[in-house]
Design a protein around this motif. Sequence first.
Motif, PDB file in Angstrom:
ATOM      1  N   PHE A 137      32.903 119.913  29.229  1.00  0.00           N
ATOM      2  CA  PHE A 137      34.179 119.346  29.035  1.00  0.00           C
ATOM      3  C   PHE A 137      34.557 118.810  30.293  1.00  0.00           C
ATOM      4  N   VAL A 138      34.831 118.892  31.049  1.00  0.00           N
ATOM      5  CA  VAL A 138      35.132 118.439  32.320  1.00  0.00           C
ATOM      6  C   VAL A 138      34.884 117.553  32.913  1.00  0.00           C
ATOM      7  N   GLY A 139      33.045 117.142  32.776  1.00  0.00           N
ATOM      8  CA  GLY A 139      32.848 115.844  32.875  1.00  0.00           C
ATOM      9  C   GLY A 139      33.343 114.342  31.886  1.00  0.00           C
ATOM     10  N   MET A 140      33.689 114.858  30.334  1.00  0.00           N
ATOM     11  CA  MET A 140      34.668 113.996  29.691  1.00  0.00           C
ATOM     12  C   MET A 140      36.049 113.835  30.243  1.00  0.00           C
ATOM     13  N   ILE A 141      36.941 115.121  30.097  1.00  0.00           N
ATOM     14  CA  ILE A 141      38.025 114.877  31.285  1.00  0.00           C
ATOM     15  C   ILE A 141      38.244 113.622  32.285  1.00  0.00           C
ATOM     16  N   LEU A 142      37.225 113.881  33.042  1.00  0.00           N
ATOM     17  CA  LEU A 142      37.470 112.626  33.924  1.00  0.00           C
ATOM     18  C   LEU A 142      36.886 111.171  33.689  1.00  0.00           C
ATOM     19  N   ILE A 143      36.122 111.323  32.377  1.00  0.00           N
ATOM     20  CA  ILE A 143      35.598 109.708  32.121  1.00  0.00           C
ATOM     21  C   ILE A 143      36.560 109.395  31.502  1.00  0.00           C
ATOM     22  N   LEU A 144      37.757 109.859  30.618  1.00  0.00           N
ATOM     23  CA  LEU A 144      38.961 109.317  29.854  1.00  0.00           C
ATOM     24  C   LEU A 144      40.012 108.983  30.868  1.00  0.00           C
ATOM     25  N   ILE A 145      40.069 109.606  32.170  1.00  0.00           N
ATOM     26  CA  ILE A 145      41.223 109.678  33.090  1.00  0.00           C
ATOM     27  C   ILE A 145      40.734 107.929  33.625  1.00  0.00           C
ATOM     28  N   PHE A 146      39.481 107.948  34.248  1.00  0.00           N
ATOM     29  CA  PHE A 146      38.626 106.778  34.768  1.00  0.00           C
ATOM     30  C   PHE A 146      39.628 105.457  33.795  1.00  0.00           C
ATOM     31  N   ALA A 147      39.073 106.028  32.220  1.00  0.00           N
ATOM     32  CA  ALA A 147      39.432 105.026  31.306  1.00  0.00           C
ATOM     33  C   ALA A 147      40.738 104.330  31.213  1.00  0.00           C
ATOM     34  N   GLU A 148      42.058 105.542  31.275  1.00  0.00           N
ATOM     35  CA  GLU A 148      43.485 105.683  31.010  1.00  0.00           C
ATOM     36  C   GLU A 148      43.475 104.456  32.583  1.00  0.00           C
ATOM     37  N   ALA A 149      42.484 104.887  34.010  1.00  0.00           N
ATOM     38  CA  ALA A 149      43.828 104.282  34.504  1.00  0.00           C
ATOM     39  C   ALA A 149      43.966 102.819  34.327  1.00  0.00           C
ATOM     40  N   LEU A 150      42.652 102.364  33.715  1.00  0.00           N
ATOM     41  CA  LEU A 150      42.462 100.574  32.962  1.00  0.00           C
ATOM     42  C   LEU A 150      43.878 100.565  33.002  1.00  0.00           C
ATOM     43  N   ALA A 151      43.817 100.893  31.781  1.00  0.00           N
ATOM     44  CA  ALA A 151      45.431 100.590  31.002  1.00  0.00           C
ATOM     45  C   ALA A 151      46.278 100.729  32.024  1.00  0.00           C
ATOM     46  N   LEU A 152      46.377 101.947  32.848  1.00  0.00           N
ATOM     47  CA  LEU A 152      47.571 101.586  33.775  1.00  0.00           C
ATOM     48  C   LEU A 152      47.598 100.984  34.908  1.00  0.00           C
ATOM     49  N   TYR A 153      46.630  99.851  35.569  1.00  0.00           N
ATOM     50  CA  TYR A 153      46.249  98.684  36.656  1.00  0.00           C
ATOM     51  C   TYR A 153      47.261  97.552  35.368  1.00  0.00           C
ATOM     52  N   GLY A 154      46.298  97.343  34.030  1.00  0.00           N
ATOM     53  CA  GLY A 154      47.305  96.622  33.116  1.00  0.00           C
ATOM     54  C   GLY A 154      49.208  96.992  33.498  1.00  0.00           C
ATOM     55  N   LEU A 155      49.397  98.022  33.501  1.00  0.00           N
ATOM     56  CA  LEU A 155      50.383  98.127  32.916  1.00  0.00           C
ATOM     57  C   LEU A 155      51.836  97.702  34.491  1.00  0.00           C
ATOM     58  N   ILE A 156      50.871  98.413  36.101  1.00  0.00           N
ATOM     59  CA  ILE A 156      51.626  97.762  37.585  1.00  0.00           C
ATOM     60  C   ILE A 156      51.809  96.151  37.039  1.00  0.00           C
ATOM     61  N   VAL A 157      50.948  95.843  36.862  1.00  0.00           N
ATOM     62  CA  VAL A 157      50.318  94.132  37.159  1.00  0.00           C
ATOM     63  C   VAL A 157      51.374  93.558  36.214  1.00  0.00           C
ATOM     64  N   GLY A 158      52.095  94.474  35.075  1.00  0.00           N
ATOM     65  CA  GLY A 158      52.436  93.507  33.643  1.00  0.00           C
ATOM     66  C   GLY A 158      54.230  93.650  34.796  1.00  0.00           C
ATOM     67  N   ILE A 159      53.703  95.036  34.937  1.00  0.00           N
ATOM     68  CA  ILE A 159      55.809  95.459  35.493  1.00  0.00           C
ATOM     69  C   ILE A 159      56.274  94.164  37.091  1.00  0.00           C
ATOM     70  N   ILE A 160      55.170  94.305  37.722  1.00  0.00           N
ATOM     71  CA  ILE A 160      55.572  92.940  38.945  1.00  0.00           C
ATOM     72  C   ILE A 160      56.021  91.821  38.606  1.00  0.00           C
ATOM     73  N   LEU A 161      54.719  91.518  37.550  1.00  0.00           N
ATOM     74  CA  LEU A 161      55.003  90.360  36.764  1.00  0.00           C
ATOM     75  C   LEU A 161      56.236  90.408  36.152  1.00  0.00           C
ATOM     76  N   ALA A 162      56.762  91.165  35.428  1.00  0.00           N
ATOM     77  CA  ALA A 162      58.068  90.812  34.306  1.00  0.00           C
ATOM     78  C   ALA A 162      59.481  90.773  35.463  1.00  0.00           C
ATOM     79  N   SER A 163      59.029  91.683  36.776  1.00  0.00           N
ATOM     80  CA  SER A 163      59.991  91.950  37.958  1.00  0.00           C
ATOM     81  C   SER A 163      60.250  90.165  38.179  1.00  0.00           C
ATOM     82  N   LYS A 164      59.429  89.000  38.331  1.00  0.00           N
ATOM     83  CA  LYS A 164      59.495  87.774  38.632  1.00  0.00           C
ATOM     84  C   LYS A 164      60.778  87.002  37.782  1.00  0.00           C
ATOM     85  N   ALA A 165      60.030  87.385  36.891  1.00  0.00           N
ATOM     86  CA  ALA A 165      61.665  86.598  35.975  1.00  0.00           C
ATOM     87  C   ALA A 165      63.031  86.431  36.384  1.00  0.00           C
ATOM     88  N   GLY A 166      63.389  85.714  36.289  1.00  0.00           N
ATOM     89  CA  GLY A 166      64.735  85.420  37.381  1.00  0.00           C
ATOM     90  C   GLY A 166      65.113  85.346  38.321  1.00  0.00           C
TER      91      GLY A 166
END
Lengths: 171, 201
Positions: A137-166
């Motif tokens: 169970f713990v191993g599955m959770i760890l792998i899922l956290i790494f997978a979730e971090a990928l989407a978090l990278y996209g969110l971070i870059v998206g926020i940085i890019l959207a703040s460039k507008a204006g």
Amino acid sequence: MSTVSATVVWNGDQVAPLFGYLGAASALVFSCFGAAYGTAKSGVGIASMGVMRPELVMKSIVPVVMAGVLGIYGLIIAVIISTNINQTADKAYYFFDGYAHFAAGLACGLAGLGAGMAIGIVGDAGVRANAQQPKLFVGMILILIFAEALALYGLIVGIILASKAGTAAPM
Amino acid sequence: MKALMLGTAALLWLPSFLLLLYLLQVDLNYLFFLFKNISPYFWSALGISLCVGLSVVGAAWGIFITGSSLVGAAIREPRITSKNLISIIFCEAVAIYGVIVAIILQTKVEAVKPNEDGSFGLAAANAGYAILGAGSVTGWANLACGLSVGIVGSSAALSDAANSTLFVKILVVEIFASALGLFGVIIGIIMAGNASFTAQS
């Protein structure tokens, strides 16, 4: 074809909201596709596993929750973008802003799509394996956290890019 | 691997197309001419039709995935039929979301006089793009949601037939899946709030 006359009132920046709205749309749509894939694939695994081990079902909902969070990330970026597209006479919306929003939306959306695919496949295999070997169970959770971090990278870059507008420097 | 190639193609087609245009010395003023003369009513019509069309396709896809599993599993366990109709209703709700947003969007479309050269004003162009964005977001998100709810509903029916305590637990997964359609509706309503053909500009 007649050449553009001097009295035309269309100055090109009117098209910029197309890219802005497509960016907001793609942020949510691709994240939703990823979340849908993650939810469906993990759900099938949970249901198949639950036939033999019903007591483990509620514990195995974790991949589904993590897939749902991907939809939230897309929602955040889409709200940020679509509330910043205000094209009025006194506040212009340049192509700079349009392209920035388009990039932000695509960044977050496609990252969410990839993360959703990862969460789905790992969740499906993980819950089935967890039913047979509880120490996983713990191993599955760890792998899922790494997978979730990928989407978090996209969110971070998206926020940085959207703040460039204006911040465009008008000619 | 195939998904990777498809994703790269989806992302790289536009820059390669623009590079091709530059290399062929195509007069890009013609591209602006194209955008200038595409009426915002085309974009809004496309958005509204995608909204209801794709939502219904998503709902239909989910319904036939769940329904076929449901009737198949019910051959041996007829007791599952009435409870698992909930999954079908979750899919149908996705189509209702699409219809609601499409009706909201079509009330935003008003007739506006174009300028002398055929182009439209700032507010009208913005409204056209906003309705396109709102309709596409709702449509595609509901497509994904309907598909996901259908697959999970199919699993719910099959596992309910094997073990009747499982239905409520798998329903929790289905509720997470149906939230995705709601996200699409939320963003569609937010974008539609920006759309006004007759705003002062």
